[in-house]
Design a protein around this motif. Structure first.
Motif, PDB file in Angstrom:
ATOM      1  N   GLU A 133      -0.247   2.805  -4.508  1.00 47.35           N
ATOM      2  CA  GLU A 133      -1.259   2.395  -3.517  1.00 47.35           C
ATOM      3  C   GLU A 133      -2.061   3.599  -3.025  1.00 47.35           C
ATOM      4  O   GLU A 133      -3.284   3.523  -2.864  1.00 47.35           O
ATOM      5  CB  GLU A 133      -0.578   1.699  -2.331  1.00 47.35           C
ATOM      6  CG  GLU A 133      -0.019   0.336  -2.685  1.00 47.35           C
ATOM      7  CD  GLU A 133       0.939  -0.199  -1.620  1.00 47.35           C
ATOM      8  OE1 GLU A 133       1.059   0.439  -0.553  1.00 47.35           O
ATOM      9  OE2 GLU A 133       1.566  -1.240  -1.875  1.00 47.35           O
ATOM     10  N   GLN A 134      -1.362   4.702  -2.798  1.00 51.52           N
ATOM     11  CA  GLN A 134      -2.022   5.919  -2.313  1.00 51.52           C
ATOM     12  C   GLN A 134      -2.995   6.457  -3.360  1.00 51.52           C
ATOM     13  O   GLN A 134      -4.111   6.882  -3.031  1.00 51.52           O
ATOM     14  CB  GLN A 134      -0.962   6.977  -1.976  1.00 51.52           C
ATOM     15  CG  GLN A 134      -1.510   8.174  -1.205  1.00 51.52           C
ATOM     16  CD  GLN A 134      -0.436   9.211  -0.914  1.00 51.52           C
ATOM     17  OE1 GLN A 134       0.712   9.071  -1.323  1.00 51.52           O
ATOM     18  NE2 GLN A 134      -0.815  10.262  -0.218  1.00 51.52           N
ATOM     19  N   ALA A 193       6.048   2.066  -4.731  1.00 53.12           N
ATOM     20  CA  ALA A 193       4.820   1.295  -4.512  1.00 53.12           C
ATOM     21  C   ALA A 193       3.800   2.100  -3.714  1.00 53.12           C
ATOM     22  O   ALA A 193       2.599   2.064  -3.998  1.00 53.12           O
ATOM     23  CB  ALA A 193       5.144  -0.005  -3.777  1.00 53.12           C
TER      24      ALA A 193
END
Length: 317
Positions: free
Chosen positions: A160-161, A156
């Motif tokens: 997100e990064q 995840a």
């Protein structure tokens, strides 16, 4: 000084600063190796061999460099220790040239291959997703339309990064829900990029090495699916390695080159280490050109690799 000159100076300053720890370490070791000697002899070469190995150049590459210097010293009959740095500079530059590391000037892609597809591989923690974000920044800065694909669907934080980098740089990121098929994400990304006439597509992939066969199968599947949209994709497979891990980076390169057809290297985190010699050894051992180097946290600190600038920075002008 013109704009071009200013940016060149800025790039050089970043390179010098990023390689300063390696430079200081190598030079202090070389100084110690030749202490009390006026000419290059067997004892000096033995000491130099140890300097290069402890600077993470690697055993095989070190022996190759030593053999070349021995040959030149024999031909010239008398080589002073003061000339040793010049010999080292020349032989390392020659090695990098032989290993297809060309002097690049900027972040560009071939006009005839649009969208140009880059698949990025590497273990977690080496700076893979950050490198993708920085590449997107530089390509966009050069007027290219960029799409990112979040095909590392097992972590995840990676998605997100990448989304954060997309927002920061202002480029679209194609993603699916966690656990989705990475090949499906790559397929969607290429279709979107093609429909929107993108110039560059960069695909992130999962950074797992615990099962090489599984990794190989996954990367092969991603490539096969992408080729249904764009024949010959990916045009570039970039392996990201953490330069600060020294010999561990060699092992990762060995694993990934066995798992997929890596044709470019990005070596990161060179600013925080004295192990910059790893760039020379990995390029020589794997015969894969180093294309990008990471010299700091800013997006501007990712540079296209220029062997002449690298060697000059490492050994002084």
């Amino acid at each position: 000084m013109g704009i071009f000159g200013f940016f060149n100076k800025e790039k050089k300053d970043t390179l010098d600063k990023g390689l300063s720890k390696t430079k200081e370490s190598v030079f202090s070791k070389i100084t110690h190796a030749v202490m009390g000697k006026s000419k290059v002899d067997e004892a000096v070469l033995d000491n130099l061999e140890e300097v290069l190995i402890t600077s993470d150049v690697g055993v095989e590459t070190t022996l190759k460099i030593i053999r070349r210097i021995e040959k030149r010293a024999a031909a010239d009959k008398y080589v002073t220790t003061a000339e040793l740095t010049t010999l080292l500079r020349e032989e390392i530059a020659a090695l990098l040239t032989e290993n297809n590391s060309d002097d690049a000037d900027d972040f560009v892609v071939p006009v005839e291959k649009r969208p140009y597809v880059i698949m990025v591989v590497g273990v977690n923690g080496v700076g893979k997703t950050t490198t993708i974000g920085k590449l997107a920044y530089h390509f966009k800065k050069n007027g290219l339309k960029v799409y990112l694909g979040a095909a590392d669907t097992f972590r995840a934080a990676a998605v997100e990064q990448l989304m954060a980098w997309g927002d920061r740089v202002g480029v679209p990121v194609v993603k699916q829900k966690m656990g989705s098929d990475p090949a499906s994400v790559a397929f969607d990304t290429l279709n979107s990029a093609k429909a929107n006439k993108a110039d560059v597509v960069i695909i992130d992939t999962a950074g797992r090495l615990h099962n090489k066969i599984h990794l190989m199968n996954e990367l092969t599947k991603i490539k096969n699916v992408m080729q249904k949209v764009i024949p010959n994709a990916p045009h570039e497979i970039v392996l990201v390695l953490d330069g600060s891990t020294g010999q561990n980076a060699f092992e990762q390169a060995k694993q990934f080159t066995a798992a997929t057809e890596v044709n470019a290297l990005a070596i990161t985190k060179l600013d925080g280490t004295a192990k910059g010699g790893v760039v020379i050894g990995i390029s020589d051992q794997f015969k894969i050109p180093v294309k990008y180097i990471g010299l700091g946290e800013r997006a501007e600190d990712l540079q296209v690799f220029n062997r002449k600038e690298f060697v000059n920075s490492l050994f002084g002008e």
